[in-house]
Scaffold this motif. Structure first.
Motif, PDB file in Angstrom:
ATOM      1  N   ALA A  41      -6.042   5.568  -6.491  1.00 38.21           N
ATOM      2  CA  ALA A  41      -4.813   5.522  -6.040  1.00 38.21           C
ATOM      3  C   ALA A  41      -4.635   5.265  -4.577  1.00 38.21           C
ATOM      4  O   ALA A  41      -5.025   6.051  -3.563  1.00 38.21           O
ATOM      5  CB  ALA A  41      -4.115   6.984  -6.250  1.00 38.21           C
ATOM      6  N   PRO A  42      -4.507   4.091  -4.214  1.00 34.75           N
ATOM      7  CA  PRO A  42      -4.855   2.829  -4.762  1.00 34.75           C
ATOM      8  C   PRO A  42      -6.540   2.828  -4.180  1.00 34.75           C
ATOM      9  O   PRO A  42      -6.824   3.241  -3.540  1.00 34.75           O
ATOM     10  CB  PRO A  42      -4.279   1.837  -3.771  1.00 34.75           C
ATOM     11  N   GLY A  43      -7.172   1.819  -4.879  1.00 36.88           N
ATOM     12  CA  GLY A  43      -8.533   1.715  -4.610  1.00 36.88           C
ATOM     13  C   GLY A  43      -9.299   0.481  -5.225  1.00 36.88           C
ATOM     14  O   GLY A  43      -8.575  -0.465  -5.958  1.00 36.88           O
ATOM     15  N   PHE A  44     -10.339   0.630  -5.110  1.00 34.62           N
ATOM     16  CA  PHE A  44     -11.359  -0.475  -5.804  1.00 34.62           C
ATOM     17  C   PHE A  44     -12.565   0.091  -6.532  1.00 34.62           C
ATOM     18  O   PHE A  44     -12.944   1.145  -6.223  1.00 34.62           O
ATOM     19  CB  PHE A  44     -12.009  -1.127  -4.497  1.00 34.62           C
ATOM     20  N   TYR A  45     -12.890  -0.663  -7.462  1.00 32.02           N
ATOM     21  CA  TYR A  45     -14.148  -0.136  -8.237  1.00 32.02           C
ATOM     22  C   TYR A  45     -14.852  -1.441  -8.521  1.00 32.02           C
ATOM     23  O   TYR A  45     -14.600  -2.539  -8.406  1.00 32.02           O
ATOM     24  CB  TYR A  45     -13.654   0.561  -9.480  1.00 32.02           C
ATOM     25  N   ALA A  46     -16.196  -1.260  -8.830  1.00 30.80           N
ATOM     26  CA  ALA A  46     -17.247  -2.234  -9.172  1.00 30.80           C
ATOM     27  C   ALA A  46     -17.702  -1.751 -10.564  1.00 30.80           C
ATOM     28  O   ALA A  46     -18.156  -0.781 -10.793  1.00 30.80           O
ATOM     29  CB  ALA A  46     -18.244  -2.289  -8.080  1.00 30.80           C
ATOM     30  N   VAL A  47     -17.802  -3.044 -11.331  1.00 28.51           N
ATOM     31  CA  VAL A  47     -18.573  -2.952 -12.789  1.00 28.51           C
ATOM     32  C   VAL A  47     -19.440  -4.183 -12.614  1.00 28.51           C
ATOM     33  O   VAL A  47     -19.058  -5.147 -12.715  1.00 28.51           O
ATOM     34  CB  VAL A  47     -17.656  -2.999 -13.902  1.00 28.51           C
ATOM     35  N   SER A  48     -20.914  -3.545 -12.936  1.00 28.15           N
ATOM     36  CA  SER A  48     -21.987  -4.855 -13.126  1.00 28.15           C
ATOM     37  C   SER A  48     -21.915  -5.597 -11.699  1.00 28.15           C
ATOM     38  O   SER A  48     -21.952  -6.978 -12.100  1.00 28.15           O
ATOM     39  CB  SER A  48     -21.699  -5.453 -14.267  1.00 28.15           C
ATOM     40  N   GLY A  49     -21.645  -5.285 -10.498  1.00 28.38           N
ATOM     41  CA  GLY A  49     -21.676  -5.708  -9.534  1.00 28.38           C
ATOM     42  C   GLY A  49     -20.461  -6.704  -8.992  1.00 28.38           C
ATOM     43  O   GLY A  49     -20.281  -7.285  -8.244  1.00 28.38           O
ATOM     44  N   GLU A  50     -19.370  -6.619 -10.012  1.00 31.11           N
ATOM     45  CA  GLU A  50     -18.071  -7.411  -9.843  1.00 31.11           C
ATOM     46  C   GLU A  50     -17.103  -6.315  -9.186  1.00 31.11           C
ATOM     47  O   GLU A  50     -16.950  -5.451  -9.891  1.00 31.11           O
ATOM     48  CB  GLU A  50     -17.681  -8.020 -11.326  1.00 31.11           C
ATOM     49  N   LYS A  51     -16.538  -6.851  -8.445  1.00 28.11           N
ATOM     50  CA  LYS A  51     -15.493  -5.904  -7.563  1.00 28.11           C
ATOM     51  C   LYS A  51     -14.286  -6.178  -8.253  1.00 28.11           C
ATOM     52  O   LYS A  51     -13.744  -7.347  -8.448  1.00 28.11           O
ATOM     53  CB  LYS A  51     -15.413  -6.225  -6.230  1.00 28.11           C
ATOM     54  N   TYR A  52     -13.311  -4.902  -8.503  1.00 24.74           N
ATOM     55  CA  TYR A  52     -11.952  -5.134  -8.851  1.00 24.74           C
ATOM     56  C   TYR A  52     -11.202  -4.086  -7.949  1.00 24.74           C
ATOM     57  O   TYR A  52     -11.532  -3.297  -7.434  1.00 24.74           O
ATOM     58  CB  TYR A  52     -11.878  -4.263 -10.441  1.00 24.74           C
ATOM     59  N   GLU A  53      -9.712  -4.652  -8.156  1.00 20.41           N
ATOM     60  CA  GLU A  53      -8.641  -3.685  -7.426  1.00 20.41           C
ATOM     61  C   GLU A  53      -7.703  -3.155  -8.302  1.00 20.41           C
ATOM     62  O   GLU A  53      -7.227  -4.123  -9.068  1.00 20.41           O
ATOM     63  CB  GLU A  53      -8.282  -4.396  -6.263  1.00 20.41           C
ATOM     64  N   THR A 101       0.917  -1.203   0.005  1.00 24.78           N
ATOM     65  CA  THR A 101      -0.093   0.111   0.082  1.00 24.78           C
ATOM     66  C   THR A 101       0.880   0.997  -0.060  1.00 24.78           C
ATOM     67  O   THR A 101       0.546   2.334  -0.651  1.00 24.78           O
ATOM     68  CB  THR A 101      -1.004   0.048   1.235  1.00 24.78           C
ATOM     69  N   ALA A 102       1.906   1.179   0.795  1.00 27.11           N
ATOM     70  CA  ALA A 102       2.823   2.412   1.026  1.00 27.11           C
ATOM     71  C   ALA A 102       3.691   2.838  -0.436  1.00 27.11           C
ATOM     72  O   ALA A 102       3.560   3.781  -0.802  1.00 27.11           O
ATOM     73  CB  ALA A 102       3.633   2.177   2.101  1.00 27.11           C
ATOM     74  N   ALA A 103       3.962   1.544  -1.162  1.00 31.33           N
ATOM     75  CA  ALA A 103       4.716   1.798  -2.450  1.00 31.33           C
ATOM     76  C   ALA A 103       3.706   2.220  -3.496  1.00 31.33           C
ATOM     77  O   ALA A 103       3.989   3.145  -4.158  1.00 31.33           O
ATOM     78  CB  ALA A 103       4.883   0.368  -2.738  1.00 31.33           C
ATOM     79  N   ALA A 104       2.435   1.762  -3.462  1.00 32.72           N
ATOM     80  CA  ALA A 104       1.501   2.317  -4.416  1.00 32.72           C
ATOM     81  C   ALA A 104       1.253   3.750  -4.050  1.00 32.72           C
ATOM     82  O   ALA A 104       1.027   4.368  -5.153  1.00 32.72           O
ATOM     83  CB  ALA A 104       0.327   1.489  -4.302  1.00 32.72           C
ATOM     84  N   GLN A 105       1.139   3.977  -2.834  1.00 30.03           N
ATOM     85  CA  GLN A 105       1.062   5.468  -2.524  1.00 30.03           C
ATOM     86  C   GLN A 105       2.152   6.375  -2.992  1.00 30.03           C
ATOM     87  O   GLN A 105       1.801   7.531  -3.480  1.00 30.03           O
ATOM     88  CB  GLN A 105       0.419   5.806  -1.035  1.00 30.03           C
ATOM     89  N   LEU A 106       3.227   5.809  -2.794  1.00 32.66           N
ATOM     90  CA  LEU A 106       4.248   6.670  -3.272  1.00 32.66           C
ATOM     91  C   LEU A 106       4.576   6.914  -4.839  1.00 32.66           C
ATOM     92  O   LEU A 106       4.851   7.964  -5.040  1.00 32.66           O
ATOM     93  CB  LEU A 106       5.680   5.876  -2.980  1.00 32.66           C
ATOM     94  N   VAL A 107       4.126   5.893  -5.573  1.00 27.36           N
ATOM     95  CA  VAL A 107       4.078   5.952  -6.913  1.00 27.36           C
ATOM     96  C   VAL A 107       2.943   6.975  -7.195  1.00 27.36           C
ATOM     97  O   VAL A 107       2.985   7.751  -8.276  1.00 27.36           O
ATOM     98  CB  VAL A 107       3.803   4.602  -7.702  1.00 27.36           C
ATOM     99  N   ALA A 108       1.760   7.042  -6.692  1.00 21.73           N
ATOM    100  CA  ALA A 108       0.773   7.800  -7.012  1.00 21.73           C
ATOM    101  C   ALA A 108       1.251   9.273  -6.618  1.00 21.73           C
ATOM    102  O   ALA A 108       0.753  10.080  -7.516  1.00 21.73           O
ATOM    103  CB  ALA A 108      -0.532   7.554  -6.236  1.00 21.73           C
ATOM    104  N   ASN A 109       1.820   9.289  -5.551  1.00 25.99           N
ATOM    105  CA  ASN A 109       2.383  10.703  -4.970  1.00 25.99           C
ATOM    106  C   ASN A 109       3.422  11.202  -6.406  1.00 25.99           C
ATOM    107  O   ASN A 109       3.398  12.567  -6.440  1.00 25.99           O
ATOM    108  CB  ASN A 109       3.020  10.814  -3.831  1.00 25.99           C
ATOM    109  N   LEU A 110       4.120  10.306  -6.674  1.00 29.16           N
ATOM    110  CA  LEU A 110       5.167  10.729  -7.689  1.00 29.16           C
ATOM    111  C   LEU A 110       4.343  11.330  -9.067  1.00 29.16           C
ATOM    112  O   LEU A 110       4.795  12.061  -9.874  1.00 29.16           O
ATOM    113  CB  LEU A 110       6.237   9.712  -8.114  1.00 29.16           C
TER     114      LEU A 110
END
Length: 108
Positions: free
Chosen positions: A35-47, A15-24
């Motif tokens: 950054a970082p996160g989850f989303y859903a499409v048609s009830g299906e969850k993705y990360e 999580t910290a590495a992903a946040q570092l890249v997002a900050n960069l």
């Protein structure tokens, strides 16, 4: 060694590495949509660690903390493939994001 003190250390480092890249990305003028996160499409969850969207492109970034082992550096092909497994898995994961976007026209 750290895993003995904290069983969630890998998740925290990831999580910290992903946040570092997002900050960069932000420092270089790119605004992550996720950054970082989850989303859903048609009830299906993705990360996805980071999603960057421009006027022309959408980028899916998966941040990995895996380093190559000494055996990989010595040229052992099987060890190299084993070490690169997470890289291959991230490509599959990014492909799923793209497929989802192409089929649904949006990420929610």
């Amino acid at each position: 060694m750290l895993r003995g003190y904290d069983t969630h250390i890998d998740e925290k480092i990831g999580t910290a590495a992903a946040q570092l890249v997002a900050n960069l990305c932000v420092q270089h003028g790119l605004q992550p949509v996720v950054a970082p996160g989850f989303y859903a499409v048609s009830g299906e969850k993705y990360e996805c660690d980071i999603v960057l969207e421009t006027n022309e492109y959408i980028f899916f970034l998966e941040v990995k903390k895996k380093t190559l082992t000494r055996a990989s550096f010595s040229g052992d092909v099987l060890e190299i493939l084993t070490d690169l497994k997470s890289m291959f898995e991230s490509q599959i994961q990014s492909g799923r994001h793209e497929l989802c976007l192409r089929q649904n026209g949006a990420l929610y």
